[in-house]
Write an enzyme that holds these catalytic residues in place. Structure first.
Site, PDB file in Angstrom:
ATOM      1  N   ARG A  15     -34.178 -14.997  41.954  1.00  0.00           N
ATOM      2  CA  ARG A  15     -35.091 -16.030  42.459  1.00  0.00           C
ATOM      3  C   ARG A  15     -36.546 -15.580  42.544  1.00  0.00           C
ATOM      4  O   ARG A  15     -37.438 -16.376  42.815  1.00  0.00           O
ATOM      5  CB  ARG A  15     -34.609 -16.537  43.828  1.00  0.00           C
ATOM      6  CG  ARG A  15     -33.487 -17.547  43.692  1.00  0.00           C
ATOM      7  CD  ARG A  15     -32.911 -17.909  45.045  1.00  0.00           C
ATOM      8  NE  ARG A  15     -32.133 -16.814  45.602  1.00  0.00           N
ATOM      9  CZ  ARG A  15     -31.815 -16.710  46.903  1.00  0.00           C
ATOM     10  NH1 ARG A  15     -32.254 -17.610  47.766  1.00  0.00           N
ATOM     11  NH2 ARG A  15     -31.083 -15.709  47.336  1.00  0.00           N
ATOM     12  N   LYS A  22     -36.718  -6.746  41.994  1.00  0.00           N
ATOM     13  CA  LYS A  22     -37.185  -7.276  43.279  1.00  0.00           C
ATOM     14  C   LYS A  22     -37.719  -6.201  44.227  1.00  0.00           C
ATOM     15  O   LYS A  22     -38.778  -6.363  44.836  1.00  0.00           O
ATOM     16  CB  LYS A  22     -36.042  -8.045  43.947  1.00  0.00           C
ATOM     17  CG  LYS A  22     -36.395  -8.540  45.335  1.00  0.00           C
ATOM     18  CD  LYS A  22     -35.446  -9.575  45.833  1.00  0.00           C
ATOM     19  CE  LYS A  22     -34.115  -9.006  46.239  1.00  0.00           C
ATOM     20  NZ  LYS A  22     -33.249 -10.072  46.809  1.00  0.00           N
ATOM     21  N   ASP A 102     -34.141  -4.696  50.142  1.00  0.00           N
ATOM     22  CA  ASP A 102     -35.009  -5.880  50.119  1.00  0.00           C
ATOM     23  C   ASP A 102     -35.238  -6.452  51.516  1.00  0.00           C
ATOM     24  O   ASP A 102     -35.643  -7.593  51.667  1.00  0.00           O
ATOM     25  CB  ASP A 102     -34.444  -6.947  49.174  1.00  0.00           C
ATOM     26  CG  ASP A 102     -33.037  -7.387  49.560  1.00  0.00           C
ATOM     27  OD1 ASP A 102     -32.469  -6.818  50.515  1.00  0.00           O
ATOM     28  OD2 ASP A 102     -32.498  -8.296  48.899  1.00  0.00           O
ATOM     29  N   GLU A 152     -18.150 -15.031  54.693  1.00  0.00           N
ATOM     30  CA  GLU A 152     -19.299 -15.383  53.861  1.00  0.00           C
ATOM     31  C   GLU A 152     -19.420 -16.904  53.758  1.00  0.00           C
ATOM     32  O   GLU A 152     -18.416 -17.624  53.802  1.00  0.00           O
ATOM     33  CB  GLU A 152     -19.137 -14.775  52.457  1.00  0.00           C
ATOM     34  CG  GLU A 152     -19.238 -13.266  52.428  1.00  0.00           C
ATOM     35  CD  GLU A 152     -20.548 -12.755  52.999  1.00  0.00           C
ATOM     36  OE1 GLU A 152     -21.611 -13.151  52.496  1.00  0.00           O
ATOM     37  OE2 GLU A 152     -20.513 -11.970  53.965  1.00  0.00           O
ATOM     38  N   ASN A 167     -24.616 -12.111  59.943  1.00  0.00           N
ATOM     39  CA  ASN A 167     -24.642 -10.703  59.560  1.00  0.00           C
ATOM     40  C   ASN A 167     -25.971 -10.379  58.894  1.00  0.00           C
ATOM     41  O   ASN A 167     -26.359 -11.034  57.928  1.00  0.00           O
ATOM     42  CB  ASN A 167     -23.476 -10.455  58.584  1.00  0.00           C
ATOM     43  CG  ASN A 167     -23.506  -9.071  57.984  1.00  0.00           C
ATOM     44  OD1 ASN A 167     -23.951  -8.124  58.623  1.00  0.00           O
ATOM     45  ND2 ASN A 167     -23.006  -8.950  56.755  1.00  0.00           N
ATOM     46  N   TYR A 365     -78.287   1.560  38.883  1.00  0.00           N
ATOM     47  CA  TYR A 365     -77.070   2.293  38.559  1.00  0.00           C
ATOM     48  C   TYR A 365     -77.361   3.779  38.669  1.00  0.00           C
ATOM     49  O   TYR A 365     -78.218   4.305  37.943  1.00  0.00           O
ATOM     50  CB  TYR A 365     -76.563   1.962  37.147  1.00  0.00           C
ATOM     51  CG  TYR A 365     -75.436   2.888  36.755  1.00  0.00           C
ATOM     52  CD1 TYR A 365     -74.238   2.869  37.485  1.00  0.00           C
ATOM     53  CD2 TYR A 365     -75.561   3.806  35.727  1.00  0.00           C
ATOM     54  CE1 TYR A 365     -73.203   3.744  37.181  1.00  0.00           C
ATOM     55  CE2 TYR A 365     -74.525   4.683  35.416  1.00  0.00           C
ATOM     56  CZ  TYR A 365     -73.351   4.650  36.148  1.00  0.00           C
ATOM     57  OH  TYR A 365     -72.334   5.518  35.860  1.00  0.00           O
ATOM     58  N   ALA A 379     -86.347  -0.507  42.508  1.00  0.00           N
ATOM     59  CA  ALA A 379     -85.459  -1.535  41.965  1.00  0.00           C
ATOM     60  C   ALA A 379     -85.238  -1.348  40.473  1.00  0.00           C
ATOM     61  O   ALA A 379     -86.150  -0.991  39.737  1.00  0.00           O
ATOM     62  CB  ALA A 379     -86.056  -2.916  42.227  1.00  0.00           C
TER      63      ALA A 379
HETATM   64  C1  UD1 Z   1     -25.038 -10.168  52.194  1.00  0.00           C
HETATM   65  C2  UD1 Z   1     -23.824 -10.166  53.144  1.00  0.00           C
HETATM   66  C3  UD1 Z   1     -23.957 -11.310  54.159  1.00  0.00           C
HETATM   67  C4  UD1 Z   1     -25.260 -11.177  54.913  1.00  0.00           C
HETATM   68  C5  UD1 Z   1     -26.434 -11.106  53.936  1.00  0.00           C
HETATM   69  C6  UD1 Z   1     -27.696 -10.771  54.682  1.00  0.00           C
HETATM   70  C7  UD1 Z   1     -21.938  -9.346  51.868  1.00  0.00           C
HETATM   71  C8  UD1 Z   1     -20.730  -9.694  51.106  1.00  0.00           C
HETATM   72  N1  UD1 Z   1     -22.629 -10.333  52.378  1.00  0.00           N
HETATM   73  O1  UD1 Z   1     -24.963 -11.361  51.454  1.00  0.00           O
HETATM   74  O2  UD1 Z   1     -22.902 -11.277  55.075  1.00  0.00           O
HETATM   75  O3  UD1 Z   1     -25.421 -12.273  55.785  1.00  0.00           O
HETATM   76  O4  UD1 Z   1     -26.219 -10.065  52.966  1.00  0.00           O
HETATM   77  O5  UD1 Z   1     -28.767 -10.853  53.814  1.00  0.00           O
HETATM   78  O6  UD1 Z   1     -22.249  -8.171  52.032  1.00  0.00           O
HETATM   79  N2  UD1 Z   1     -26.465  -5.268  46.267  1.00  0.00           N
HETATM   80  C9  UD1 Z   1     -26.184  -4.197  45.455  1.00  0.00           C
HETATM   81  N3  UD1 Z   1     -25.163  -4.281  44.578  1.00  0.00           N
HETATM   82  C10 UD1 Z   1     -24.377  -5.384  44.475  1.00  0.00           C
HETATM   83  C11 UD1 Z   1     -24.662  -6.476  45.313  1.00  0.00           C
HETATM   84  C12 UD1 Z   1     -25.718  -6.386  46.204  1.00  0.00           C
HETATM   85  O7  UD1 Z   1     -26.886  -3.170  45.511  1.00  0.00           O
HETATM   86  O8  UD1 Z   1     -23.446  -5.367  43.648  1.00  0.00           O
HETATM   87  C13 UD1 Z   1     -27.584  -5.154  47.216  1.00  0.00           C
HETATM   88  C14 UD1 Z   1     -28.703  -6.147  46.924  1.00  0.00           C
HETATM   89  O9  UD1 Z   1     -29.660  -5.558  46.080  1.00  0.00           O
HETATM   90  C15 UD1 Z   1     -29.252  -6.427  48.301  1.00  0.00           C
HETATM   91  C16 UD1 Z   1     -28.057  -6.256  49.227  1.00  0.00           C
HETATM   92  O10 UD1 Z   1     -27.123  -5.494  48.499  1.00  0.00           O
HETATM   93  O11 UD1 Z   1     -30.238  -5.492  48.688  1.00  0.00           O
HETATM   94  C17 UD1 Z   1     -27.465  -7.583  49.632  1.00  0.00           C
HETATM   95  O12 UD1 Z   1     -27.028  -8.268  48.505  1.00  0.00           O
HETATM   96  P1  UD1 Z   1     -27.094  -9.848  48.394  1.00  0.00           P
HETATM   97  O13 UD1 Z   1     -26.561 -10.260  47.098  1.00  0.00           O
HETATM   98  O14 UD1 Z   1     -28.433 -10.302  48.781  1.00  0.00           O
HETATM   99  O15 UD1 Z   1     -26.038 -10.218  49.532  1.00  0.00           O
HETATM  100  P2  UD1 Z   1     -25.784 -11.665  50.105  1.00  0.00           P
HETATM  101  O16 UD1 Z   1     -24.851 -12.363  49.199  1.00  0.00           O
HETATM  102  O17 UD1 Z   1     -27.037 -12.303  50.456  1.00  0.00           O
HETATM  103 CA    CA Z   2     -29.597 -11.635  50.190  1.00  0.00          CA
END
Ligand code: UD1
Ligand code: CA
Length: 488
Positions: A15, A22, A102, A152, A167, A365, A379
């Site tokens: 996004r 990001k 992030d 979730e 969470n 300059y 000047a």
């Molecule tokens: C996750 C949580 C959710 C919480 C939310 C808060 C899970 C299943 N869900 O959801 O409960 O409310 O964060 O923002 O954990 N990332 C990886 N590798 C992956 C997937 C994600 O490194 O395979 C990292 C992303 O870069 C990010 C973080 O994990 O920094 C969270 O991933 P994101 O996809 O944003 O999780 P959400 O689905 O939003």
């Molecule tokens: Ca997220």
């Protein structure tokens, strides 16, 4: 207890609609991931692992100086899968802290509190109550108020969707337990992902208590998913820094129009900063300093009683006590000004030192130059420091007076107390105490007449523009200036 921090940073950030991963997008000119890193670096006895994936090369390259172990997650199969990549590096006696790359504004105090809740029989979870909890994992509690699992959004039923406690993703737990739970994760859920959040239910089954804590403000745990959220957190961050500066005695005319993109190493008293000022990198600012509107200062040292007027750009410069800069001045890298120096409008200084009490007030300059004390530069003076290939130095000794519109062709030295006549092109060293000038002789042409414009009129009396007296003469018509042109 040793802390092992795992920062999850492999996600794509679709996004953001960006080529840039990001976590490399910036707040206050610092990558999001670096914010998280800098905060967690402050934890004692900590070692940091970063799970990265999307934009792998660029991430490693940009943040090569971080003291971390990088672990690549080649396919992003969920937060649980991400932590699984680190499993082998976790020892049983570690406490593990999970952070998100992030979520840039999380505070050390919130993390410390979270960690203090961890023990053999307790998993610590950072939660927050949101009016609109859409998109987040919901915290499900039993009748006794104990957390029993996280569901979730996509797996939640209508009732669970009404839960406001969510969470944050940030949690801490004993290493041995985490490793066990990681090995039990599966992806049978609505998204087909390995959810880290599933370990909550496993913990409860193992008799481990889930201890929740909350951050001081919601902004601390907000993630960046798009550029609107990025700009929101930038403002939150800037407002916070502005407040800190005001608490330290700085007057900010409008804290909403102030940006600190870096740090202030030394801060004097009674500093006044007008609107739209950007302080970047590492700066020091002395006491009784005034900084005018729309000024950008980077990696510079500003002495006491300095006044910087509106619209200046200052980089890698040193400004001595009592100096006055601007408006519209540019100090480029390695400009070193001593005390009581005046740099005026449309003056550019580069790689030059200016000794005490010297003035360069208008349209000049000065590059690769050593300016002595009490020098007055008129000047439009230009140091011609570059022959297209090489750069040369100009030396202007103490007390020299350089007349307006002078070009100093480097390498050249203007002697002590020398005067240079206005409009000179100086190619050789000029002696002390004497007047030197190079100037074409002024002449006046006798009987010279200024040309006048002759537009013809057509038959209807309308002007025919761009015609000369000769054209009119040829046509035998009247010129606009009224004289009748005789037919030849
Ligand atoms: C996750 C949580 C959710 C919480 C939310 C808060 C899970 C299943 N869900 O959801 O409960 O409310 O964060 O923002 O954990 N990332 C990886 N590798 C992956 C997937 C994600 O490194 O395979 C990292 C992303 O870069 C990010 C973080 O994990 O920094 C969270 O991933 P994101 O996809 O944003 O999780 P959400 O689905 O939003
Ligand atoms: Ca997220």
């Amino acid at each position: 207890m040793k802390i092992k921090t795992i920062i999850l940073a492999a996600g794509k950030g679709t996004r953001m609609r960006s080529e840039l991963p990001k976590i490399l997008h910036k707040i206050a000119n610092k990558p999001l991931l670096k914010h998280v890193y800098d905060m967690s670096r402050q934890l004692e006895d900590n070692s940091i692992k970063i799970v990265y994936g999307h934009g792998a090369e660029l991430v490693r390259e940009t943040l090569s100086d971080l003291d971390v172990v990088w672990i690549e997650q080649k396919e992003q199969l969920g937060t649980g899968h991400a932590v699984q990549q680190v499993s082998d590096l976790i020892s049983d006696t570690d406490d593990v802290l999970i952070l998100y790359g992030d979520v840039p504004l999380l505070k050390l105090s919130s993390v410390k509190q979270l960690i203090s809740n961890v023990n053999d029989q307790a998993l610590a979870l950072l939660t927050v109550n949101l009016e609109n909890s859409t998109g987040y994992g919901r915290i499900v509690r039993n009748e006794m108020g104990q957390v029993i699992r996280i569901v979730e959004e996509k797996d939640a039923n209508d009732l669970e969707k009404l839960i406001n406690e969510v969470n944050t993703g940030i949690m801490a737990m004993p290493g041995n337990k985490l490793k066990k739970w990681l090995s039990q994760l599966n992806n049978s859920n609505a998204q087909g992902e390995y959810y880290l959040t599933d370990i909550i239910e496993m913990a409860v089954t193992d008799g481990v208590t889930i201890v929740t804590s909350q951050p001081e403000t919601v902004d601390e745990v907000l993630g960046v998913n798009n550029r609107i959220q990025l700009s929101h957190l930038e403002r939150v961050y800037q407002q916070e820094q502005a407040s800190k500066l005001m608490e330290q005695g700085v007057t900010l005319r409008d804290p909403a129009r102030f940006d600190l993109r870096g740090s202030i190493e030394m801060l004097g008293q009674d500093i006044e900063i007008d609107v739209n000022v950007i302080l970047e990198g590492s700066n020091s600012i002395g006491s009784n300093v005034k900084i005018g509107a729309n000024t950008h200062i980077k990696n510079s040292i500003i002495g006491d009683n300095v006044e910087i007027l509106d619209l200046c750009v200052i980089e890698n410069a040193v400004i001595g006590n009592g100096s006055r800069i601007g408006p519209y001045a540019r100090l480029r890298p390695e400009s070193v000004l001593a005390e009581d120096v005046h740099i005026g409008n449309f003056v550019e200084i580069k790689k030059s030192s200016v000794a005490a009490g010297s003035k360069i007030n208008h349209l000049s300059y000065i590059g690769d130059t050593t300016v002595g004390s009490k020098v007055n530069i008129g000047a439009g003076t230009i140091t011609c420091n570059y022959d297209g290939v090489n750069k040369f130095r100009t030396i202007i000794e103490d007390g020299a007076f350089i007349g307006s519109d002078t070009q100093l062709i480097a390498p050249v030295t203007v002697g002590k107390n020398a005067t240079i006549g206005a409009g000179s092109t100086i190619t050789r060293d000029t002696p002390e105490d004497q007047l030197t000038l190079s100037r074409a002789k002024q002449t006046t042409i006798d009987g010279w007449q200024r040309p006048i414009k002759h537009d013809c009129m057509d038959a209807g009396g309308r002007a025919v523009s761009g015609t000369s007296a000769d054209d009119c003469m040829d046509a035998g018509v009247r010129t606009m200036s009224g004289t009748i042109v005789e037919e030849k």
